[in-house]
Design an enzyme around this catalytic site. Sequence first.
Site, mmCIF file in Angstrom:
data_model
loop_
_atom_site.group_PDB
_atom_site.id
_atom_site.type_symbol
_atom_site.label_atom_id
_atom_site.label_comp_id
_atom_site.label_asym_id
_atom_site.label_seq_id
_atom_site.Cartn_x
_atom_site.Cartn_y
_atom_site.Cartn_z
ATOM 1 N N GLU A 94 -23.865 14.339 -19.918
ATOM 2 C CA GLU A 94 -24.866 13.623 -20.708
ATOM 3 C C GLU A 94 -25.339 12.383 -19.946
ATOM 4 O O GLU A 94 -24.549 11.707 -19.282
ATOM 5 C CB GLU A 94 -24.301 13.232 -22.073
ATOM 6 C CG GLU A 94 -24.066 14.463 -22.952
ATOM 7 C CD GLU A 94 -23.769 14.131 -24.400
ATOM 8 O OE1 GLU A 94 -24.292 14.827 -25.285
ATOM 9 O OE2 GLU A 94 -22.997 13.178 -24.672
ATOM 10 N N CYS A 107 -28.272 5.234 -18.183
ATOM 11 C CA CYS A 107 -26.807 5.243 -18.198
ATOM 12 C C CYS A 107 -26.361 6.586 -17.618
ATOM 13 O O CYS A 107 -26.603 7.639 -18.223
ATOM 14 C CB CYS A 107 -26.291 5.051 -19.632
ATOM 15 S SG CYS A 107 -24.493 5.112 -19.751
ATOM 16 N N CYS A 114 -13.012 12.726 -18.655
ATOM 17 C CA CYS A 114 -12.401 11.535 -18.055
ATOM 18 C C CYS A 114 -10.887 11.647 -18.184
ATOM 19 O O CYS A 114 -10.369 12.125 -19.201
ATOM 20 C CB CYS A 114 -12.884 10.257 -18.752
ATOM 21 S SG CYS A 114 -12.237 8.744 -17.986
ATOM 22 N N CYS A 118 -8.754 6.895 -23.005
ATOM 23 C CA CYS A 118 -8.918 5.848 -24.022
ATOM 24 C C CYS A 118 -9.157 6.526 -25.380
ATOM 25 O O CYS A 118 -10.085 7.330 -25.517
ATOM 26 C CB CYS A 118 -10.087 4.932 -23.673
ATOM 27 S SG CYS A 118 -9.986 4.264 -22.002
ATOM 28 N N CYS A 121 -12.646 6.753 -27.296
ATOM 29 C CA CYS A 121 -13.800 7.192 -26.514
ATOM 30 C C CYS A 121 -13.887 8.716 -26.538
ATOM 31 O O CYS A 121 -12.903 9.421 -26.261
ATOM 32 C CB CYS A 121 -13.641 6.692 -25.091
ATOM 33 S SG CYS A 121 -14.758 7.472 -23.920
ATOM 34 N N CYS A 360 -22.031 3.561 -26.457
ATOM 35 C CA CYS A 360 -20.853 3.367 -25.621
ATOM 36 C C CYS A 360 -19.666 4.152 -26.174
ATOM 37 O O CYS A 360 -19.337 4.018 -27.349
ATOM 38 C CB CYS A 360 -20.479 1.877 -25.649
ATOM 39 S SG CYS A 360 -20.649 1.091 -24.099
#
Length: 366
Positions: A94, A107, A114, A118, A121, A360
């Site tokens: 994305e 962005c 990832c 976290c 997220c 975010c």
Amino acid sequence: MQADLYDLTREQLRLLFARWGFAPVHAARLWNGLYLGLAESFAPELLPELPEKVRAHLASAARLGVLPVARATDSTDGFTRKYLLRLDDSRHLETVLMRYHGRVTACLSTQVGCAMGCGFCATGQMGFVRQLTPGEIVAQAVHIARALRLAAPCLVSGHPVADPPGRAAAPGKARLRNVVLMGMGEPLHNYEAVMHAVDILRDPAGLALGAERITLSTVGVVPGILRLAHERRPVHLAVSLHAATQAERAALVPVAKKWPLDELMAACRSYSEQTGRRVFYEWTLIAGTNDSPEHARAVGRLLRGLPAQVNLIPLNPTNGFAGGPSGQDAARRFQHILANEFSLPSTIRQRRGIDIAAGCGQLATG
Ligand code: SF4
């Protein structure tokens, strides 16, 4: 395997053409076609200055890693557009185009998924899938630049994507000027590819993104921060802090167990000393978790004496995390304490694209 031309710096493209026996002028024309003309293919109408024999060789020996759009979604306020782009191996990433009054920011993602985990997220929740190549990072920026050039209309407002709602359209005038490496992934966990992409994005004969226009965000990969400083890389550094004590930070970001807070702060201090740059510290405001006056004072004490700015980001919702965002009052109180008691500059991030999961920490692909 055919070379992806988006993987190559201008010099590497020149060397490739030399190996193929083509004159440097043809490499320069192709470069201009890719980054000034934003050509999507080797078609003669897009690259009219290239001789047929060069074009034919390109078609057999190289490829252009354009990422097809699987889906484009606009936020209801018309300020944010999220692209789901398809990769060669059928995976997806994305990329987000954010419009503010007077500027446009892209962005970009640096990984599929990832590894940093976290909890709040969505990318972290999906786990690590694979690294992106430099070409796949560059291709996202080129895609956004092309969307701006074409002044593609916002699906909601009907205005060109470069123009905030209510402003006059300026077809073809918009240019990509700001890039944040804050999409899917931890950029410093894909250091070589990300820095190679930055070199391509910055080329003054190409997209020409200035050093002040690229911001890299890390959750705290200490060796990467030290390397950035040592190599004097021309990017702004943003560090996701979220907590000002080791115990609280380790509860929010698992990477803190590997690189504890004191090591992280020493790396940030060293970065500022070596580069002369301030560091942006990101603080996701989670209601009842890290948004009290005591938390504000703790971060004020932690950053005292450092060249720093704090970006306060009320938590964006994801399915895998139960916490909620701090309210406006708590965010303003936090900011007030940083300013009045510590003279620490801060911003409260505008909440954009939340309705399309483009904020975010909300990016994810299946
Ligand atoms: S916040 Fe950044 S580092 Fe953490 S899991 Fe999400 S993408 Fe990775």
